[in-house]
Design a protein around this motif. Structure first.
Motif, PDB file in Angstrom:
ATOM      1  N   ILE A   1      43.287 110.757   7.532  1.00 18.00           N
ATOM      2  CA  ILE A   1      43.551 110.440   9.103  1.00 18.00           C
ATOM      3  C   ILE A   1      44.514 111.075   9.563  1.00 18.00           C
ATOM      4  O   ILE A   1      45.234 110.625  10.828  1.00 18.00           O
ATOM      5  CB  ILE A   1      43.866 108.843   9.298  1.00 18.00           C
ATOM      6  N   GLY A   2      45.163 112.023   8.800  1.00 18.64           N
ATOM      7  CA  GLY A   2      46.204 112.889   9.570  1.00 18.64           C
ATOM      8  C   GLY A   2      47.796 112.844   9.254  1.00 18.64           C
ATOM      9  O   GLY A   2      48.409 113.299   9.559  1.00 18.64           O
ATOM     10  N   VAL A   3      47.940 111.790   8.237  1.00 18.25           N
ATOM     11  CA  VAL A   3      49.251 111.542   7.603  1.00 18.25           C
ATOM     12  C   VAL A   3      49.951 112.573   6.904  1.00 18.25           C
ATOM     13  O   VAL A   3      48.908 113.054   5.901  1.00 18.25           O
ATOM     14  CB  VAL A   3      49.349 110.211   6.784  1.00 18.25           C
ATOM     15  N   PRO A   4      51.072 113.140   7.102  1.00 16.34           N
ATOM     16  CA  PRO A   4      51.267 114.333   6.147  1.00 16.34           C
ATOM     17  C   PRO A   4      51.659 113.849   4.784  1.00 16.34           C
ATOM     18  O   PRO A   4      51.728 112.413   4.370  1.00 16.34           O
ATOM     19  CB  PRO A   4      52.771 114.285   6.588  1.00 16.34           C
ATOM     20  N   GLU A   5      51.343 114.893   3.806  1.00 16.18           N
ATOM     21  CA  GLU A   5      51.050 114.604   2.478  1.00 16.18           C
ATOM     22  C   GLU A   5      52.305 113.589   1.932  1.00 16.18           C
ATOM     23  O   GLU A   5      52.147 112.716   1.161  1.00 16.18           O
ATOM     24  CB  GLU A   5      51.075 115.933   1.639  1.00 16.18           C
ATOM     25  N   GLU A   6      53.560 113.994   2.152  1.00 18.25           N
ATOM     26  CA  GLU A   6      54.454 113.611   1.538  1.00 18.25           C
ATOM     27  C   GLU A   6      54.852 112.064   1.880  1.00 18.25           C
ATOM     28  O   GLU A   6      54.788 110.945   1.251  1.00 18.25           O
ATOM     29  CB  GLU A   6      56.017 114.100   1.930  1.00 18.25           C
TER      30      GLU A   6
END
Length: 205
Positions: free
Chosen positions: A170-175
């Motif tokens: 859903i587009g949350v950055p990896e970290e």
């Protein structure tokens, strides 16, 4: 004269009798008044006692309500503590499994470094996990997972991975997704996990 004398004596006797009756009536009236006073006093005492009983019943009901609320709070706190301890235990066995899989062993010092806690905290938690039958340890040696510990670790890692992949989808950055998955994985139901997994499959999102 004899008749007059007889009538006079009769009148005197009747007068005395009437006086006696009046005196008796006065005594009875006084006794009745006393009894009525005692009755009124007794009635007032009964009313006062009933009021005290009612107050006591109200106070008891209030205490019971407070006790029930306190017991509910205690139970909620107990469940929260159990849930928190379960989360910590899952985090530990998951990390131990990761270290074993990547390094071939899991040592307390590395667990402490990865979790940012003291060696004493790790030792205490490992002891609890050992008592729960999730890990096995020997002095001056690495920490190993039992069969049950490995089962829980695999389940926890799978749950973590599903949540992580959903957040990434859903587009949350990896970290951020990796960090958030650590907190979310303990609070999602199996139904929600299944939905996450379906949505992250090819074409799901």
């Amino acid at each position: 004269r004899d008749e007059i004398a007889l009538l006079t004596r009769s009148k005197a006797a009747l007068t005395d009798a009437v006086a006696g009756l009046e005196e008796r009536i006065a005594e009875l009236t006084g006794a009745l008044a006393t009894s009525e006073g005692k009755f009124v006093t007794a009635t007032a005492e009964i009313a006062a006692r009933d009021a005290r009983i009612a107050e006591g019943a109200t106070a008891l009901a209030s205490l019971q309500t407070e006790l029930g609320a306190a017991q509910l709070r205690n139970e909620e706190q107990r469940l929260e503590l159990v849930a928190r301890q379960t989360e910590i235990a899952e985090d530990y066995v998951e990390l131990i499994a990761e270290l074993i899989d990547s390094n071939g062993e899991a040592r307390a010092v590395e667990i402490a470094r990865r979790l940012g806690v003291t060696s004493a905290s790790v030792a205490k938690m490992v002891s609890r996990l050992q008592q729960s039958g999730l890990v096995a340890t020997k002095p001056y040696r690495a920490i190993f997972l039992t069969e049950e510990g490995r089962r829980i670790a695999d389940k926890s890692m799978r749950r973590h991975q599903i949540v992580f992949e959903f957040l990434r989808a859903i587009g949350v950055p990896e970290e951020a997704a990796r960090t958030d998955a650590e907190g979310l994985e303990h609070h999602v139901s199996s139904e929600t996990l299944a939905a996450f997994e379906r949505l992250t499959k090819k074409g799901g999102l």
